[in-house]
Design a protein around this motif. Sequence first.
Motif, PDB file in Angstrom:
ATOM      1  N   VAL A 228       0.844  -1.202   0.000  1.00 25.00           N
ATOM      2  CA  VAL A 228       0.000   0.000   0.000  1.00 25.00           C
ATOM      3  C   VAL A 228       0.874   1.244   0.000  1.00 25.00           C
ATOM      4  O   VAL A 228       0.663   2.185  -0.764  1.00 25.00           O
ATOM      5  CB  VAL A 228      -0.960  -0.002   1.218  1.00 25.00           C
ATOM      6  CG1 VAL A 228      -1.654   1.351   1.367  1.00 25.00           C
ATOM      7  CG2 VAL A 228      -2.006  -1.092   1.093  1.00 25.00           C
ATOM      8  N   ASP A 235      -4.798  -1.189  -9.888  1.00 22.46           N
ATOM      9  CA  ASP A 235      -6.137  -0.605  -9.917  1.00 22.46           C
ATOM     10  C   ASP A 235      -7.203  -1.688  -9.923  1.00 22.46           C
ATOM     11  O   ASP A 235      -8.245  -1.555  -9.310  1.00 22.46           O
ATOM     12  CB  ASP A 235      -6.301   0.282 -11.164  1.00 22.46           C
ATOM     13  CG  ASP A 235      -5.584   1.610 -10.984  1.00 22.46           C
ATOM     14  OD1 ASP A 235      -5.138   1.882  -9.845  1.00 22.46           O
ATOM     15  OD2 ASP A 235      -5.445   2.357 -11.970  1.00 22.46           O
ATOM     16  N   THR A 237      -7.172  -4.535  -8.542  1.00 20.16           N
ATOM     17  CA  THR A 237      -7.368  -5.103  -7.198  1.00 20.16           C
ATOM     18  C   THR A 237      -8.259  -4.182  -6.368  1.00 20.16           C
ATOM     19  O   THR A 237      -9.195  -4.628  -5.710  1.00 20.16           O
ATOM     20  CB  THR A 237      -6.017  -5.289  -6.482  1.00 20.16           C
ATOM     21  OG1 THR A 237      -5.133  -5.968  -7.357  1.00 20.16           O
ATOM     22  CG2 THR A 237      -6.173  -6.060  -5.186  1.00 20.16           C
ATOM     23  N   TRP A 238      -7.949  -2.888  -6.409  1.00 21.68           N
ATOM     24  CA  TRP A 238      -8.796  -1.922  -5.688  1.00 21.68           C
ATOM     25  C   TRP A 238     -10.230  -2.002  -6.213  1.00 21.68           C
ATOM     26  O   TRP A 238     -11.184  -1.920  -5.449  1.00 21.68           O
ATOM     27  CB  TRP A 238      -8.280  -0.495  -5.876  1.00 21.68           C
ATOM     28  CG  TRP A 238      -7.089  -0.083  -5.062  1.00 21.68           C
ATOM     29  CD1 TRP A 238      -5.999   0.604  -5.519  1.00 21.68           C
ATOM     30  CD2 TRP A 238      -6.871  -0.239  -3.647  1.00 21.68           C
ATOM     31  NE1 TRP A 238      -5.119   0.855  -4.488  1.00 21.68           N
ATOM     32  CE2 TRP A 238      -5.631   0.357  -3.337  1.00 21.68           C
ATOM     33  CE3 TRP A 238      -7.604  -0.841  -2.611  1.00 21.68           C
ATOM     34  CZ2 TRP A 238      -5.102   0.383  -2.032  1.00 21.68           C
ATOM     35  CZ3 TRP A 238      -7.077  -0.814  -1.320  1.00 21.68           C
ATOM     36  CH2 TRP A 238      -5.848  -0.216  -1.043  1.00 21.68           C
ATOM     37  N   GLU A 239     -10.367  -2.111  -7.532  1.00 22.36           N
ATOM     38  CA  GLU A 239     -11.717  -2.165  -8.112  1.00 22.36           C
ATOM     39  C   GLU A 239     -12.467  -3.414  -7.669  1.00 22.36           C
ATOM     40  O   GLU A 239     -13.648  -3.379  -7.377  1.00 22.36           O
ATOM     41  CB  GLU A 239     -11.657  -2.089  -9.637  1.00 22.36           C
ATOM     42  CG  GLU A 239     -11.566  -0.647 -10.136  1.00 22.36           C
ATOM     43  CD  GLU A 239     -11.190  -0.551 -11.603  1.00 22.36           C
ATOM     44  OE1 GLU A 239     -11.614  -1.414 -12.382  1.00 22.36           O
ATOM     45  OE2 GLU A 239     -10.460   0.408 -11.950  1.00 22.36           O
ATOM     46  N   HIS A 301     -14.905   2.322  -5.531  1.00 24.31           N
ATOM     47  CA  HIS A 301     -13.617   1.749  -5.126  1.00 24.31           C
ATOM     48  C   HIS A 301     -12.679   2.813  -4.571  1.00 24.31           C
ATOM     49  O   HIS A 301     -11.837   2.524  -3.742  1.00 24.31           O
ATOM     50  CB  HIS A 301     -12.969   0.929  -6.243  1.00 24.31           C
ATOM     51  CG  HIS A 301     -12.692   1.695  -7.493  1.00 24.31           C
ATOM     52  ND1 HIS A 301     -13.582   1.733  -8.532  1.00 24.31           N
ATOM     53  CD2 HIS A 301     -11.642   2.442  -7.857  1.00 24.31           C
ATOM     54  CE1 HIS A 301     -13.067   2.477  -9.495  1.00 24.31           C
ATOM     55  NE2 HIS A 301     -11.894   2.925  -9.105  1.00 24.31           N
ATOM     56  N   ASP A 302     -12.860   4.071  -5.015  1.00 30.01           N
ATOM     57  CA  ASP A 302     -12.067   5.150  -4.408  1.00 30.01           C
ATOM     58  C   ASP A 302     -12.384   5.275  -2.923  1.00 30.01           C
ATOM     59  O   ASP A 302     -11.506   5.466  -2.099  1.00 30.01           O
ATOM     60  CB  ASP A 302     -12.383   6.501  -5.057  1.00 30.01           C
ATOM     61  CG  ASP A 302     -11.653   6.694  -6.367  1.00 30.01           C
ATOM     62  OD1 ASP A 302     -10.838   5.812  -6.706  1.00 30.01           O
ATOM     63  OD2 ASP A 302     -11.906   7.706  -7.035  1.00 30.01           O
ATOM     64  N   ASN A 305     -11.314   2.076  -1.021  1.00 30.08           N
ATOM     65  CA  ASN A 305      -9.862   2.055  -0.870  1.00 30.08           C
ATOM     66  C   ASN A 305      -9.414   3.009   0.198  1.00 30.08           C
ATOM     67  O   ASN A 305      -8.428   2.775   0.873  1.00 30.08           O
ATOM     68  CB  ASN A 305      -9.195   2.512  -2.168  1.00 30.08           C
ATOM     69  CG  ASN A 305      -9.547   1.605  -3.287  1.00 30.08           C
ATOM     70  OD1 ASN A 305     -10.131   0.554  -3.040  1.00 30.08           O
ATOM     71  ND2 ASN A 305      -9.196   1.978  -4.491  1.00 30.08           N
ATOM     72  N   PHE A 309      -6.581   2.304   2.720  1.00 30.56           N
ATOM     73  CA  PHE A 309      -5.371   3.110   2.550  1.00 30.56           C
ATOM     74  C   PHE A 309      -5.068   3.838   3.852  1.00 30.56           C
ATOM     75  O   PHE A 309      -3.943   3.840   4.351  1.00 30.56           O
ATOM     76  CB  PHE A 309      -5.599   4.118   1.417  1.00 30.56           C
ATOM     77  CG  PHE A 309      -4.386   4.947   1.103  1.00 30.56           C
ATOM     78  CD1 PHE A 309      -3.396   4.460   0.261  1.00 30.56           C
ATOM     79  CD2 PHE A 309      -4.226   6.205   1.660  1.00 30.56           C
ATOM     80  CE1 PHE A 309      -2.271   5.220  -0.018  1.00 30.56           C
ATOM     81  CE2 PHE A 309      -3.106   6.977   1.386  1.00 30.56           C
ATOM     82  CZ  PHE A 309      -2.118   6.473   0.545  1.00 30.56           C
ATOM     83  N   ILE A 348      -5.141  -8.315  -1.413  1.00 35.29           N
ATOM     84  CA  ILE A 348      -4.050  -7.445  -1.844  1.00 35.29           C
ATOM     85  C   ILE A 348      -2.756  -8.242  -1.931  1.00 35.29           C
ATOM     86  O   ILE A 348      -2.009  -8.163  -2.900  1.00 35.29           O
ATOM     87  CB  ILE A 348      -3.889  -6.253  -0.861  1.00 35.29           C
ATOM     88  CG1 ILE A 348      -5.049  -5.272  -1.017  1.00 35.29           C
ATOM     89  CG2 ILE A 348      -2.553  -5.552  -1.078  1.00 35.29           C
ATOM     90  CD1 ILE A 348      -5.043  -4.130  -0.030  1.00 35.29           C
TER      91      ILE A 348
END
Lengths: 361, 281
Positions: A228, A235, A237-239, A301-302, A305, A309, A348
Amino acid sequence: MRARLLNRADVLKIVDLLRAQGHEVLAPFCGRGRDTFFDTVTDANRDEIQIHLPNPYYPPKRYVLPHIERLLKVQRANGDWKIEPTFDEPKRAIFGLRSCDVAGIWHLDRFYLGRDFRDTYYDRRRKNLFLVNVVCTDPERDISDECFCLCADTGPAARDHFDLQLMDLRDGEFMAVAGTSAGEAMFAEPIFKKATAAHVEKRRAILDEVRKRFKNTTSWFPATVRYVSQGKILDKTWEEIGNRCLECGGCTYVCPACTCFTVSDRQVGPNEIERVRIWDACALQGFTRMAGGHNPRKAVHDRRNRRFFRKLAHYFIQRELSVACMGCGRCAAVCHGDVGMPSVVEMIRRATAETEKTNDQ
Amino acid sequence: MPSATDNIYLPKPAVLDRVVDEIHEVKTFYWHFEDAEEQRKFRNFRPGQFAQVSLFGTGEFPASLPPSPTEAETFFTIRTVGSCTAALHALKPGEKFAVRGPYGNGFPMEDYFGKNLVFVAGGIGLIPLRSCIIYALAHRQNFKSIQIFLGARTPRDLMYRDNLRDWEQSAGVECHLTVDRAAEGWTGNVGVVGSLFKKPGVQVPIDNTVAFVCGPPIMFRFVIKDLLAMGFPERSIVSTLERYMKCGVGKCGHCCIGVAYVCVDGPVFTYEQIKKLGEDI
């Protein structure tokens, strides 16, 4: 040594002592079925306090940071505003706090009281709070499939930040450890007896055994934190994580380490308003929306995340001295899409490790 | 910095003195704290800092501080976009509201002593930069050249007209204006703000220069591209970011961009820092 011994039958006398000292004591109780909860101890429910039970989903965080807390009372008179801060600082004790939640409160302490600005409201509530930690030793009742405090390094026995720690040594005996002078002062009571080296050894042996009962031990925190922090996560994976999030906000609601809040004014009388702060969640859509409707964080996803994050990036760990995850496993238990912390860390790790392997070839 | 016993969420009563129309939906609100001691403390702010403005019953919002600490008066310049700003716009002189602050890092103006300053602003992006420009002109001997490049949609969207006139006429500063769409009587430049850099006779210094950029996201992107192409190092470009904030003191979490809390780590960042935040600005 700051350790003492007490009989099983005397454990709840600690609650009585705290109540006699004027504390409102919060303790865990069992409802019907899996549900367990913290509630105020009264003469009527005192005997129903549970020592061993699944950790309540609804975290004791609310005793230092209520969901809705009044910050100001503002009255209007002759065109003037009379602004009055209102503080709620009850003398409280939480009995039966699990080690993950002890770490959670310690995390909130550093967040709200650390750095340049000190949160007065949190401070006042926290100063009056006495914490009695109970170590999770019963693999059937205390430890669930979702628990991963071993990976978060917060349990099963908290090393610090409690006033008093109790651990079931079985055979009708408990070991008590004082974490603060307030905790040590309790040892003046006749229920506490001297502990011997053999008891300390027994404590160690039980903890060794308990550690083996955790099912969820492969959380791979360090590797994930590295990925991270170095921006190595793809991207997609985050999605993938975002696509499984239903945006219910449940994970932040049950999290003992989530700190975000929103502030709102509400009318309480013809010339009186109150300003309150309310728990908020970065996973929700309106969280970053600005006046005029612009929202810099649009995609789900933003937002999803963002929470991971925030909890896993090295920068914040340095700032707050720990990963903002206590390993309590509540998010894993409540998440409909199975994107609680353990799953996310695993997703992740797997995706990133594979990519790294492919890149190396 | 507040002391440990200060209540960081407690706003102090303020009085609205007068209101000046700037441009469509944008007004400047002159105000002062009821308590003279509060006013004295507040006036130590740095250019680029912000304050939290309370309209009781509606809420609180973060607002840039357009005045320079070298000026006598305190004021906000606010566009009506939401409920709180609308409530401020509805306020009449003599009426009360409340303010707390100043917050944020601000522009480190002393670090820029001895440098050339280039200000690039689009639309209401001039609001936070106004503070720096006035400050720089008040400390004119500490800076080398000072250039101002301003863009607006139409001539009617140019704000702080009195200041613009001063800057255009002042010998110590070069001021260039442009509009996207000209109107009758406009004899100045037409085009985006970046087009001013290429105007004949304009020489933008690159070495030993700080470029302040503030404006809407699209303008920001293009100006950054222009400046980088001209050879500006990323660390010599500074900006101030905006986010909705509930607390202004690094607790509520709303203003986080990547690794930064805009309220306490910013709102002023160099472009080098902005690129590393790890999230879209």
